[in-house]
Design an enzyme around this catalytic site. Sequence first.
Site, PDB file in Angstrom:
ATOM      1  N   ASP A 188     -72.804 -44.701  -4.799  1.00  0.00           N
ATOM      2  CA  ASP A 188     -73.055 -44.906  -6.233  1.00  0.00           C
ATOM      3  C   ASP A 188     -73.097 -43.562  -6.956  1.00  0.00           C
ATOM      4  O   ASP A 188     -72.602 -43.430  -8.079  1.00  0.00           O
ATOM      5  CB  ASP A 188     -74.394 -45.628  -6.447  1.00  0.00           C
ATOM      6  CG  ASP A 188     -74.473 -46.952  -5.697  1.00  0.00           C
ATOM      7  OD1 ASP A 188     -73.416 -47.527  -5.388  1.00  0.00           O
ATOM      8  OD2 ASP A 188     -75.601 -47.402  -5.424  1.00  0.00           O
ATOM      9  N   ALA A 189     -73.720 -42.576  -6.299  1.00  0.00           N
ATOM     10  CA  ALA A 189     -73.813 -41.247  -6.904  1.00  0.00           C
ATOM     11  C   ALA A 189     -72.432 -40.611  -7.024  1.00  0.00           C
ATOM     12  O   ALA A 189     -72.103 -40.005  -8.051  1.00  0.00           O
ATOM     13  CB  ALA A 189     -74.729 -40.351  -6.080  1.00  0.00           C
TER      14      ALA A 189
END
Length: 337
Positions: free
Chosen positions: A301-302
Amino acid sequence: MGSTGDFQLLCLENPLLDIQAECDEATLQKYNLKANDAILAEESHMALYPDLLSRNAALIAGGAAQNTARGAQYILPPNSVLYIGCVGKDEYAEKLRSACSAAGLRVEYRVDETQPTGRCGVVITGNNRSLCTHLAAANEYKLDHLQRPEIWDLVKKAKFYYVGGYHLTVCVPAVMALAKEAASDPQKIFIMNLSAPFIPQFFKEPLAETSPYWDYLIGNETEVAAWAESQGEALKGKGVKEIAMHMAGLKKVNEARKRTVVITQGTDPTIIAVQGEKEAREYPVRTIEKEKIYDTNGAGDAFAGGFVAGIVEGKSLEESVDMGQWLAKLSIQELGP
């Protein structure tokens, strides 16, 4: 196409409260979970959440695209990112709002009064994490919320739309509304994330419905392999690069922009395939000492947050990948996404 704030990036998916605790192999076996996996909870998993809470679990604002939205806003100017999803009317929703506000992320939640806020059990074993999601209110997002005049006005003003594949289990019409809005304007960009192997495995048709609208597609090697397997014999035995090139070459509605497929592979190079190019590109991953890795939950996600921030800022693919890898490296050295 640089960012000027004004909520240019709009993200849609399933807001969740992560209940995250360190566990052991016995916990995985007890709930029939795999060390590195993501599944939707069934009745047999309901006891997992109080079990994790009994282990002094950390409560963290989660949901893949909400993590990505917070990551992108961390990099972009204030008031650049807007997140949409559905929560319950409870204290956990307030925790999510507070966490997003602290990150500078604007949220426009639909509130469902019949279901509690969704939750994700994060079972950490060493450097691995297993995600078990009970969508609850997150499963109640409706198209009519997106179509409310005050929300649709925000949609029209946005220039970049990011949708996590998990939302294909919830409200496909909302995903398609954003996809078609992006395709209606050559300057707008639609970005899709595969999110988990079960999306192409069990939600093949809605995923295929979105594919002509992908300007950017993000996934990891496991998700892409699952997608290839769902296509039958055509891609059997093909490697990640060949699959990426095939995905990049799929039929596209907005022909003004070439599709870009982005595949992360953990510590192996990130693969980029661009529609019309003869071969895929490789970008080595930023190295990190094993002892500095604290929590891999949300690393993907990052990466997406950093990469998308680069796209919003008009950076090159190489720069955007580097921004994604930088944010992912930062993420895995801290607790939670």
